[in-house]
Scaffold this motif. Structure first.
Motif, PDB file in Angstrom:
ATOM      1  N   ALA A   1      51.693  26.061  27.669  1.00  0.00           N
ATOM      2  CA  ALA A   1      52.625  26.648  28.633  1.00  0.00           C
ATOM      3  C   ALA A   1      51.755  27.217  29.751  1.00  0.00           C
ATOM      4  N   VAL A   2      52.032  26.829  30.993  1.00  0.00           N
ATOM      5  CA  VAL A   2      51.176  27.194  32.124  1.00  0.00           C
ATOM      6  C   VAL A   2      51.959  28.013  33.141  1.00  0.00           C
ATOM      7  N   GLU A   3      51.372  29.141  33.532  1.00  0.00           N
ATOM      8  CA  GLU A   3      51.910  29.927  34.636  1.00  0.00           C
ATOM      9  C   GLU A   3      50.929  29.816  35.795  1.00  0.00           C
ATOM     10  N   PHE A   4      51.374  29.231  36.899  1.00  0.00           N
ATOM     11  CA  PHE A   4      50.531  29.081  38.081  1.00  0.00           C
ATOM     12  C   PHE A   4      50.515  30.407  38.834  1.00  0.00           C
TER      13      PHE A   4
ATOM     14  N   ILE B   1      40.711  28.217  46.133  1.00  0.00           N
ATOM     15  CA  ILE B   1      40.732  28.425  44.688  1.00  0.00           C
ATOM     16  C   ILE B   1      42.176  28.429  44.189  1.00  0.00           C
ATOM     17  N   ILE B   2      42.330  28.051  42.930  1.00  0.00           N
ATOM     18  CA  ILE B   2      43.620  28.139  42.270  1.00  0.00           C
ATOM     19  C   ILE B   2      43.453  28.980  41.015  1.00  0.00           C
ATOM     20  N   GLY B   3      44.531  29.608  40.595  1.00  0.00           N
ATOM     21  CA  GLY B   3      44.484  30.409  39.390  1.00  0.00           C
ATOM     22  C   GLY B   3      45.706  30.152  38.540  1.00  0.00           C
ATOM     23  N   PHE B   4      45.502  30.185  37.232  1.00  0.00           N
ATOM     24  CA  PHE B   4      46.628  30.045  36.320  1.00  0.00           C
ATOM     25  C   PHE B   4      46.268  30.596  34.949  1.00  0.00           C
ATOM     26  N   GLU B   5      47.305  30.860  34.186  1.00  0.00           N
ATOM     27  CA  GLU B   5      47.160  31.252  32.793  1.00  0.00           C
ATOM     28  C   GLU B   5      47.854  30.188  31.962  1.00  0.00           C
ATOM     29  N   ALA B   6      47.302  29.906  30.793  1.00  0.00           N
ATOM     30  CA  ALA B   6      47.904  28.915  29.899  1.00  0.00           C
ATOM     31  C   ALA B   6      47.750  29.392  28.464  1.00  0.00           C
ATOM     32  N   SER B   7      48.710  29.028  27.624  1.00  0.00           N
ATOM     33  CA  SER B   7      48.636  29.439  26.225  1.00  0.00           C
ATOM     34  C   SER B   7      49.299  28.404  25.330  1.00  0.00           C
ATOM     35  N   THR B   8      48.827  28.390  24.083  1.00  0.00           N
ATOM     36  CA  THR B   8      49.409  27.545  23.053  1.00  0.00           C
ATOM     37  C   THR B   8      49.023  28.120  21.708  1.00  0.00           C
ATOM     38  N   SER B   9      49.629  27.622  20.660  1.00  0.00           N
ATOM     39  CA  SER B   9      49.263  27.977  19.292  1.00  0.00           C
ATOM     40  C   SER B   9      49.053  26.692  18.506  1.00  0.00           C
ATOM     41  N   ILE B  10      48.036  26.702  17.654  1.00  0.00           N
ATOM     42  CA  ILE B  10      47.745  25.533  16.824  1.00  0.00           C
ATOM     43  C   ILE B  10      47.548  25.971  15.376  1.00  0.00           C
TER      44      ILE B  10
ATOM     45  N   ASP C   1      46.243  30.798   9.404  1.00  0.00           N
ATOM     46  CA  ASP C   1      46.126  29.410   9.843  1.00  0.00           C
ATOM     47  C   ASP C   1      46.418  29.267  11.336  1.00  0.00           C
ATOM     48  N   LYS C   2      47.341  30.062  11.837  1.00  0.00           N
ATOM     49  CA  LYS C   2      47.749  29.969  13.248  1.00  0.00           C
ATOM     50  C   LYS C   2      46.671  30.560  14.151  1.00  0.00           C
ATOM     51  N   VAL C   3      46.292  29.779  15.173  1.00  0.00           N
ATOM     52  CA  VAL C   3      45.327  30.233  16.169  1.00  0.00           C
ATOM     53  C   VAL C   3      46.019  30.197  17.524  1.00  0.00           C
ATOM     54  N   ASP C   4      46.081  31.347  18.176  1.00  0.00           N
ATOM     55  CA  ASP C   4      46.619  31.413  19.533  1.00  0.00           C
ATOM     56  C   ASP C   4      45.476  31.182  20.507  1.00  0.00           C
ATOM     57  N   ILE C   5      45.662  30.241  21.413  1.00  0.00           N
ATOM     58  CA  ILE C   5      44.652  29.925  22.428  1.00  0.00           C
ATOM     59  C   ILE C   5      45.183  30.394  23.766  1.00  0.00           C
ATOM     60  N   HIS C   6      44.344  31.077  24.516  1.00  0.00           N
ATOM     61  CA  HIS C   6      44.751  31.533  25.846  1.00  0.00           C
ATOM     62  C   HIS C   6      43.651  31.213  26.860  1.00  0.00           C
ATOM     63  N   LEU C   7      44.097  30.802  28.023  1.00  0.00           N
ATOM     64  CA  LEU C   7      43.190  30.465  29.116  1.00  0.00           C
ATOM     65  C   LEU C   7      43.565  31.307  30.333  1.00  0.00           C
ATOM     66  N   ASP C   8      42.577  31.920  30.936  1.00  0.00           N
ATOM     67  CA  ASP C   8      42.722  32.584  32.224  1.00  0.00           C
ATOM     68  C   ASP C   8      41.761  31.859  33.142  1.00  0.00           C
ATOM     69  N   VAL C   9      42.308  31.087  34.074  1.00  0.00           N
ATOM     70  CA  VAL C   9      41.478  30.121  34.807  1.00  0.00           C
ATOM     71  C   VAL C   9      41.508  30.375  36.304  1.00  0.00           C
ATOM     72  N   GLN C  10      40.318  30.312  36.884  1.00  0.00           N
ATOM     73  CA  GLN C  10      40.144  30.210  38.325  1.00  0.00           C
ATOM     74  C   GLN C  10      39.290  28.972  38.562  1.00  0.00           C
ATOM     75  N   ALA C  11      39.720  28.119  39.470  1.00  0.00           N
ATOM     76  CA  ALA C  11      38.993  26.884  39.764  1.00  0.00           C
ATOM     77  C   ALA C  11      38.854  26.722  41.260  1.00  0.00           C
ATOM     78  N   ALA C  12      37.720  26.196  41.685  1.00  0.00           N
ATOM     79  CA  ALA C  12      37.403  26.073  43.116  1.00  0.00           C
ATOM     80  C   ALA C  12      37.419  24.603  43.541  1.00  0.00           C
ATOM     81  N   LEU C  13      38.044  24.352  44.685  1.00  0.00           N
ATOM     82  CA  LEU C  13      38.106  23.014  45.251  1.00  0.00           C
ATOM     83  C   LEU C  13      36.702  22.568  45.647  1.00  0.00           C
ATOM     84  N   GLN C  14      36.327  21.385  45.202  1.00  0.00           N
ATOM     85  CA  GLN C  14      35.011  20.830  45.496  1.00  0.00           C
ATOM     86  C   GLN C  14      35.043  20.041  46.795  1.00  0.00           C
TER      87      GLN C  14
END
Length: 185
Positions: A125-128, A140-149, A171-184
């Motif tokens: 699930a991604v929030e831009f 730059i762009i920023g977003f947060e993303a999460s899932t469970s596996i 057993d359940k692992v929550d994965i979270h991403l806090d991302v900033q990415a730069a245009l090349q």
């Protein structure tokens, strides 16, 4: 590479965006007894390719499993061992996107996650969070993303039985991403 604005997100331009490792966190949370252990990975790389048709955009990330950090050296060593990541024999975890689609005001990023040579589909699930310029004038762009596996789906099934039929590690692992990415360029 020519850059054009996408029509669905104001300010977003097409092109390849590299993860800014200094401003990105790849983390996880898993139950341990009565608490949750939180960890991050300190070494990773990745890129997001934004296309004119946003649904055709792609993402790929490679994580060095030996860079796991949970603020406890003994636990980190155990996570790197064959009981969990087996970082010596399978040093990388990868994610390669297969689909990107809007869902309400947010997005779903589907892809293949590979850990210990086992590949399974997952969805984030991604929030831009927006588009801006960094101190160096890069877009730059920023977003947060999460899932469970389920870690067992990737053959990570080490555990310790406790009294009453309980287990030490969830057993359940929550994965979270806090991302900033730069245009090349």
């Amino acid at each position: 590479m020519s850059q054009t604005a996408t029509t669905s997100i104001p300010g977003l331009v097409t092109g390849t965006y590299a993860l800014d490792v200094a401003h990105t966190e790849i983390g996880f949370t898993v139950r341990h007894l009565m608490t949750k252990v939180r960890g991050t990975f300190e070494e990773f790389s990745g890129e997001i390719v934004v296309k004119d048709a946003l649904e055709e955009s792609t993402a790929n990330v490679t994580v060095e499993l030996g860079s796991v950090h949970t603020r406890n050296a003994q636990r980190d060593g155990h996570l790197k061992s064959g009981d969990f990541f087996d970082a010596e024999n399978s040093p990388k975890m990868t994610f390669v996107s297969t689909a990107f689609k809007p869902e309400g005001d947010d997005y779903i990023l589907a892809g293949d996650l590979t850990i210990k040579d086992v590949t399974k589909p997952i969805e984030f699930a991604v929030e831009f969070l927006g588009v801006d310029q960094n101190a160096y004038g890069q877009t730059i762009i920023g977003f947060e993303a999460s899932t469970s596996i389920s870690r067992k789906d990737w053959g990570i099934d080490f555990n310790v039985p406790l009294e009453g039929g309980k287990l030490l590690i969830g057993d359940k692992v929550d994965i979270h991403l806090d991302v900033q990415a730069a245009l090349q360029a």
